[in-house]
Write an enzyme that holds these catalytic residues in place. Structure first.
Site, PDB file in Angstrom:
ATOM      1  CD  GLU A  45      -2.403   5.794  -1.451  1.00 29.21           C
ATOM      2  OE1 GLU A  45      -1.752   5.619  -0.394  1.00 29.21           O
ATOM      3  OE2 GLU A  45      -2.808   6.905  -1.837  1.00 29.21           O
ATOM      4  CG  ASP A  56       4.476   2.671   5.341  1.00 28.64           C
ATOM      5  OD1 ASP A  56       3.652   3.598   5.301  1.00 28.64           O
ATOM      6  OD2 ASP A  56       4.813   2.010   4.336  1.00 28.64           O
TER       7      ASP A  56
END
Length: 281
Positions: A45, A56
């Site tokens: 990914e 994140d």
């Protein structure tokens, strides 16, 4: 159309590894993808780095910052993918791109075609405004580019149903709400229930991410019904550690993948690859 996780060994969950393109530098991508291919990783990914991600944690955000500082761009990432894709036998590459930073100024059809033509096997488009999703998803479908969709273990029925309906690469099921790299334990009953729903309604495989750090974590989500596990911050942290200590990032990640694939001991003390019967849900 490539089948994600279809080449995994019987009885063993698929494995996807997340990295920011450009961290380590893009010129290591040929060696990196070759290693992942040889190590029987099913999916890379690969994120086009973008700043300020709200989903994140600090490890992935710092990685994106390093990649951006080194000059990683959307076009550069696509060129790098195009150069390595023909040599891969098993590994699939799912490109993760942020709409605001990467796709906003490009027509949906042109964006999807560029990702497809570079050789990416799938696309996860992050942060698309709701009013634009239909146009982007239709462009991806028309391009013949498999789509990765996302939902959370805490998502409502409509969001889970939409993710199942639209996914043609895989459904990325986020195990718990929060930023990547956090240590919050998922609600295993809730996660198992959503996995059951997705497995019965989605035509694409289901991969679980967030909080996957060890072989035991991979085995646990497999026992709950996941087709695969997505490993993000833990792998990115190993790349950072290699940089700080002057080690080869490819070999550091090889060692990490080997650890993830290590047999998990059962309650009888016998190794059983990919299955965890010691810590039952």
């Amino acid at each position: 159309m490539p089948e994600f996780f279809a080449r995994r060994r019987p009885g063993r969950p698929g494995l996807a590894v997340f990295l920011n393109a450009g961290d380590p530098p893009l010129d290591t991508l040929p060696d990196l993808t070759a290693m992942l291919d040889e190590s029987e990783v099913d999916c890379l990914e690969l994120a086009v780095p973008f700043p300020g991600s709200a989903t994140d944690g600090p490890v992935v955000r710092a990685s994106a910052g390093r990649a951006l500082a080194a000059g990683a761009t959307f076009r550069g990432v696509l060129d790098a993918v195009a150069s390595v894709r023909p040599g891969l036998r098993r590994l699939r590459i799912a490109l993760l791109a942020d709409w605001s930073h990467t796709a906003r100024d490009t027509a949906p059809a042109d964006f999807a075609a560029a990702v497809r033509d570079a050789g990416c096997d799938g696309l996860l488009l992050h942060g698309v405004p709701p009013r634009l999703r239909a146009a982007h998803y239709e462009a991806v479908r028309r391009a013949g580019l498999p789509l990765v969709t996302t939902c959370y273990a805490v998502s409502g029925p409509d969001a889970v149903a939409e993710a199942a309906d639209l996914a043609s690469a895989y459904v990325y099921l986020v195990a718990h709400y929060g930023r990547s790299g956090t240590t919050a334990a998922p609600n295993r009953d809730r996660l198992g229930a959503v996995l059951t729903t997705l497995r019965s309604t989605a035509s694409a495989p289901v991969a679980v991410g967030f909080g996957i750090r060890t072989a035991r974590d991979v085995a646990r989500v497999a026992r709950l019904g996941a087709d695969a596990a997505v490993v993000g911050s833990a792998g990115v942290a190993r790349i950072e550690e290699a940089r700080v200590l002057g080690r080869d990032p490819v070999e550091e990640l090889r060692s990490f993948v080997r650890d993830l694939r290590a047999p998990v001991r059962t309650d009888t003390g016998q190794p059983e690859e990919g299955i965890d019967t010691h810590d039952r849900p």
